[in-house]
Design a protein around this motif. Structure first.
Motif, PDB file in Angstrom:
ATOM      1  N   LEU A  67      -5.889  20.998  62.977  1.00 19.40           N
ATOM      2  CA  LEU A  67      -5.021  20.635  63.846  1.00 19.40           C
ATOM      3  C   LEU A  67      -5.622  20.117  65.074  1.00 19.40           C
ATOM      4  CD1 LEU A  67      -1.894  20.831  64.652  1.00 19.40           C
ATOM      5  CD2 LEU A  67      -2.720  23.224  65.727  1.00 19.40           C
ATOM      6  N   GLU A  68      -6.603  20.546  65.578  1.00 17.30           N
ATOM      7  CA  GLU A  68      -7.184  20.241  67.042  1.00 17.30           C
ATOM      8  C   GLU A  68      -7.943  18.833  66.809  1.00 17.30           C
ATOM      9  OE1 GLU A  68      -9.579  23.449  68.609  1.00 17.30           O
ATOM     10  OE2 GLU A  68      -8.029  24.694  68.340  1.00 17.30           O
ATOM     11  N   ALA A  69      -8.656  18.629  65.537  1.00 19.82           N
ATOM     12  CA  ALA A  69      -9.309  17.452  65.156  1.00 19.82           C
ATOM     13  C   ALA A  69      -8.270  16.271  65.221  1.00 19.82           C
ATOM     14  CB  ALA A  69      -9.968  17.716  63.987  1.00 19.82           C
ATOM     15  N   GLY A  70      -6.826  16.675  64.515  1.00 18.72           N
ATOM     16  CA  GLY A  70      -5.981  15.483  64.632  1.00 18.72           C
ATOM     17  C   GLY A  70      -5.201  15.369  66.138  1.00 18.72           C
ATOM     18  N   LEU A  71      -5.295  16.400  66.942  1.00 19.72           N
ATOM     19  CA  LEU A  71      -4.444  16.098  68.036  1.00 19.72           C
ATOM     20  C   LEU A  71      -5.511  15.800  69.345  1.00 19.72           C
ATOM     21  CD1 LEU A  71      -2.152  19.329  68.272  1.00 19.72           C
ATOM     22  CD2 LEU A  71      -1.595  16.660  67.414  1.00 19.72           C
ATOM     23  N   VAL A  77     -13.613  14.372  68.509  1.00 19.63           N
ATOM     24  CA  VAL A  77     -13.297  14.886  67.384  1.00 19.63           C
ATOM     25  C   VAL A  77     -14.380  15.921  66.803  1.00 19.63           C
ATOM     26  CG1 VAL A  77     -12.832  15.072  64.818  1.00 19.63           C
ATOM     27  CG2 VAL A  77     -11.476  13.336  66.474  1.00 19.63           C
ATOM     28  N   THR A  78     -15.632  15.280  66.994  1.00 18.35           N
ATOM     29  CA  THR A  78     -16.903  15.866  66.473  1.00 18.35           C
ATOM     30  C   THR A  78     -16.981  17.295  67.544  1.00 18.35           C
ATOM     31  OG1 THR A  78     -17.695  14.026  65.643  1.00 18.35           O
ATOM     32  CG2 THR A  78     -19.416  16.004  66.116  1.00 18.35           C
ATOM     33  N   THR A  79     -16.810  17.152  68.650  1.00 18.21           N
ATOM     34  CA  THR A  79     -16.992  18.203  69.627  1.00 18.21           C
ATOM     35  C   THR A  79     -15.839  19.341  69.348  1.00 18.21           C
ATOM     36  OG1 THR A  79     -17.542  16.629  71.280  1.00 18.21           O
ATOM     37  CG2 THR A  79     -16.926  18.939  72.127  1.00 18.21           C
ATOM     38  N   GLN A  80     -14.700  18.924  68.870  1.00 25.53           N
ATOM     39  CA  GLN A  80     -13.665  19.953  68.606  1.00 25.53           C
ATOM     40  C   GLN A  80     -13.985  20.459  67.452  1.00 25.53           C
ATOM     41  OE1 GLN A  80     -12.075  19.871  71.116  1.00 25.53           O
ATOM     42  NE2 GLN A  80     -10.812  21.882  70.689  1.00 25.53           N
ATOM     43  N   LEU A  81     -14.462  20.171  66.365  1.00 29.50           N
ATOM     44  CA  LEU A  81     -14.971  20.676  65.223  1.00 29.50           C
ATOM     45  C   LEU A  81     -15.957  21.543  65.217  1.00 29.50           C
ATOM     46  CD1 LEU A  81     -14.777  17.719  62.752  1.00 29.50           C
ATOM     47  CD2 LEU A  81     -13.000  19.591  62.960  1.00 29.50           C
ATOM     48  N   PHE A  82     -17.022  21.209  65.872  1.00 29.71           N
ATOM     49  CA  PHE A  82     -18.058  21.987  66.356  1.00 29.71           C
ATOM     50  C   PHE A  82     -17.698  23.381  67.161  1.00 29.71           C
ATOM     51  CE2 PHE A  82     -20.983  23.836  69.673  1.00 29.71           C
ATOM     52  CZ  PHE A  82     -22.021  24.173  69.009  1.00 29.71           C
ATOM     53  N   LYS A  83     -16.680  23.176  68.123  1.00 26.28           N
ATOM     54  CA  LYS A  83     -16.155  24.499  68.819  1.00 26.28           C
ATOM     55  C   LYS A  83     -15.385  25.431  67.841  1.00 26.28           C
ATOM     56  CE  LYS A  83     -13.877  23.402  72.503  1.00 26.28           C
ATOM     57  NZ  LYS A  83     -12.893  22.628  73.333  1.00 26.28           N
ATOM     58  N   ASN A  84     -15.025  24.697  66.798  1.00 24.26           N
ATOM     59  CA  ASN A  84     -13.934  25.987  66.072  1.00 24.26           C
ATOM     60  C   ASN A  84     -15.228  26.377  64.925  1.00 24.26           C
ATOM     61  OD1 ASN A  84     -10.879  25.641  65.925  1.00 24.26           O
ATOM     62  ND2 ASN A  84     -11.770  23.571  66.601  1.00 24.26           N
ATOM     63  N   ILE A  85     -16.159  25.846  64.529  1.00 24.54           N
ATOM     64  CA  ILE A  85     -17.084  26.710  63.713  1.00 24.54           C
ATOM     65  C   ILE A  85     -17.893  27.385  64.691  1.00 24.54           C
ATOM     66  CG2 ILE A  85     -18.763  24.929  63.668  1.00 24.54           C
ATOM     67  CD1 ILE A  85     -19.249  25.696  60.707  1.00 24.54           C
ATOM     68  N   SER A  86     -18.271  27.369  65.821  1.00 22.71           N
ATOM     69  CA  SER A  86     -19.041  27.905  66.707  1.00 22.71           C
ATOM     70  C   SER A  86     -18.481  29.446  67.250  1.00 22.71           C
ATOM     71  CB  SER A  86     -19.765  27.220  67.744  1.00 22.71           C
ATOM     72  OG  SER A  86     -18.752  26.724  68.531  1.00 22.71           O
ATOM     73  N   SER A 241      -5.836  11.328  67.540  1.00 24.75           N
ATOM     74  CA  SER A 241      -6.476  10.737  66.552  1.00 24.75           C
ATOM     75  C   SER A 241      -5.928  10.628  65.117  1.00 24.75           C
ATOM     76  CB  SER A 241      -8.092  10.716  66.658  1.00 24.75           C
ATOM     77  OG  SER A 241      -8.136  11.925  65.956  1.00 24.75           O
ATOM     78  N   ASN A 242      -5.349  11.549  64.568  1.00 22.21           N
ATOM     79  CA  ASN A 242      -5.038  11.675  63.165  1.00 22.21           C
ATOM     80  C   ASN A 242      -4.057  12.740  63.020  1.00 22.21           C
ATOM     81  OD1 ASN A 242      -4.991  12.167  60.498  1.00 22.21           O
ATOM     82  ND2 ASN A 242      -7.250  11.568  60.131  1.00 22.21           N
ATOM     83  N   LEU A 243      -2.780  12.252  62.857  1.00 22.00           N
ATOM     84  CA  LEU A 243      -1.658  13.229  62.688  1.00 22.00           C
ATOM     85  C   LEU A 243      -1.606  13.579  61.332  1.00 22.00           C
ATOM     86  CD1 LEU A 243       1.234  11.326  64.692  1.00 22.00           C
ATOM     87  CD2 LEU A 243      -0.154  13.244  65.077  1.00 22.00           C
ATOM     88  N   ALA A 244      -2.176  13.138  60.348  1.00 22.52           N
ATOM     89  CA  ALA A 244      -2.237  13.754  58.921  1.00 22.52           C
ATOM     90  C   ALA A 244      -3.199  14.739  59.017  1.00 22.52           C
ATOM     91  CB  ALA A 244      -3.101  12.436  58.247  1.00 22.52           C
ATOM     92  N   LEU A 245      -4.204  14.738  59.631  1.00 24.56           N
ATOM     93  CA  LEU A 245      -5.143  15.771  59.997  1.00 24.56           C
ATOM     94  C   LEU A 245      -4.346  17.083  60.580  1.00 24.56           C
ATOM     95  CD1 LEU A 245      -8.825  14.977  60.764  1.00 24.56           C
ATOM     96  CD2 LEU A 245      -7.967  15.782  58.787  1.00 24.56           C
TER      97      LEU A 245
END
Length: 446
Positions: A67-71, A77-86, A241-245
């Motif tokens: 959701l966050e990677a898409g919004l 996007v990379t930073t947001q994905l990192f934050k979620n896994i960390s 960046s990506n409403l599909a995600l």
């Protein structure tokens, strides 16, 4: 024939079980054995409920990440994905090390607080589950941990695109290790809210509004993204960046919510518990559906067009709203509760814009405001609660989480800084904070 014959034997054996049980019950020793088998079955089913519910809630971490990677914009996007896994990893360690014992204070006494607080949560001995407990210690810890991680996920999206990574992770340590376990202990740990009669079945306030209050405090201290609010007072849209995600993330969260609410029944070892879990599933789904439909109607009326991102958040707001009490409402009541939550998700967004509070993914309307709504409306379907008690609970939890979070964010801002500089924000946090891009083959607009 080789396949049919064993099947016939198994069917005959199963058919003989009731007769065998009746004959066995004729002796006291056999009656005790039957009760022991029943206790074992209850233990197994309750443990499975915790484990299945737990991994469904864990899957919600993927939903938040998508959701966050898409919004967010592609440069973040990379930073947001990192934050979620960390944050998920940090939550696991902190809840094990400190949070669980802090959340359930019955496991320690005042003279030995520090020793017990930093005594990591253990498991049942290998091959030695305690049937009288009703479920395994490990399944309970695993399930409760997932709620702690969810609270931190809510903060991540609100503060996207301008916060430094290390201050965010430090705050996550405090939130998952101390803030969430303390306020959750007031209800689920047998604290004063529980004694007052406050009711929050699966955490509309204890989890979602708490995460929303922490996010609100961070958004105020951090400030809005550069260019979000123009000098003339108007708001500048910054499309994701990506409403599909984002849509995929919403469906993942929707699925995970069945574990979030359903397993919060905490038992499925009886016919009544199984029926209640089924009822919770239905109400959870109906509230989400109503939230999405309400967002469709509200966006059309307010803006003249349907906004997909608002509809996604409408579904999530419906889910948050029903989380405080998914068992007692009728389907019609669940639809009303979720529908109001979905409308809230739309209406609150322009209100935040007027206050110049920049919430990138809309977590504050969805989790904070809809969470409060869901908690306050519980007495409408649950006669064992009162509106006054529900309001006291919301105020107590909100005040504690917001004040402590605001203080921590302020300290971090004054000591190490919590915001990237303007150039880094314009370039994108993927380059300035991570040194890698999520979409390296595409030219990004600066």
């Amino acid at each position: 024939m080789k396949q049919i014959f064993p099947g016939l034997i198994a069917a005959m054996a199963l058919g003989a079980l009731p007769v065998a049980a009746q004959e066995a019950a004729a002796t006291p020793e056999a009656a005790v054995a039957v009760e022991a088998v029943s206790a074992d079955v209850v233990y197994i089913f309750n443990t499975l409920l915790f484990l299945i519910g737990g991994f469904l809630v864990m899957w919600m971490a993927a939903g938040f990440a998508m959701l966050e990677a898409g919004l967010v914009r592609s440069k973040n996007v990379t930073t947001q994905l990192f934050k979620n896994i960390s944050l998920f990893a940090i939550a696991g360690i902190m809840y094990w090390l400190i949070g669980y014992n802090l959340m359930y204070p019955g496991e320690w006494t005042m003279p030995g607080v520090l020793g017990e607080l930093f005594s990591p949560k253990g498991l049942d001995p290998v091959g030695a589950g305690v049937v009288d407990d009703g479920y395994s210690a490990g399944s309970d810890f695993f399930f409760q941990l997932m709620f702690c991680a969810t609270t931190a996920s809510i903060v991540s999206g609100t503060l996207a695109e301008r916060i430094k990574l290390w201050p965010f992770m430090i705050f996550t340590v405090v939130l998952t290790g101390i803030i969430y376990p303390i306020e959750a202990s007031w209800q689920w740990g047998g604290g004063f809210l529980s004694e007052m009669g406050f009711s929050d079945f699966a955490g509309s306030t204890l989890v979602h509004a708490a995460g929303g209050f922490a996010a609100l405090a961070g958004a105020i201290v951090l400030g809005a993204r550069y260019g979000k609010f123009r000098s003339d007072g108007r708001m500048q849209p910054m499309p994701g960046s990506n409403l599909a995600l984002a849509t995929l993330g919403t469906f993942i969260l929707w699925l995970g919510w069945f574990g979030f609410n359903g397993a919060s029944q905490l038992a499925i070892g009886s016919v009544n518990d199984a029926a209640d879990v089924s009822r919770i599933f239905v109400n959870t789904n109906m509230a989400a559906s109503a939230g999405a439909v309400a967002a469709v109607i509200t966006t059309q009326l307010m803006f003249g067009k349907i906004d997909l991102t608002m509809v996604l958040n409408g579904a999530l707001a419906g889910l948050v709203s029903i989380t405080a009490e998914p068992l007692t409402p009728s389907i019609f009541a669940a639809v009303l509760i979720g529908g109001v939550g979905g409308a809230i998700a739309v209406v609150v967004v322009p209100m935040l814009d007027k206050l110049k509070i920049d919430d990138v993914v809309g977590a504050i309307p969805v989790h904070l405001v809809a969470g409060i709504w869901g908690t306050l409306i519980v007495p409408a379907t649950n006669p064992d609660t009162s509106y006054v008690t529900q309001a006291i609970g919301v105020i107590a939890i909100g005040a504690f989480v917001f004040i402590v979070s605001f203080a921590i964010w302020t300290i971090l801002k004054m000591t190490m800084g919590i915001r990237v500089d303007r150039e880094a924000e314009i370039t994108g946090l993927d380059i300035s904070e991570m040194g890698m891009e999520a979409y390296p083959d595409f030219v990004q607009a600066k």
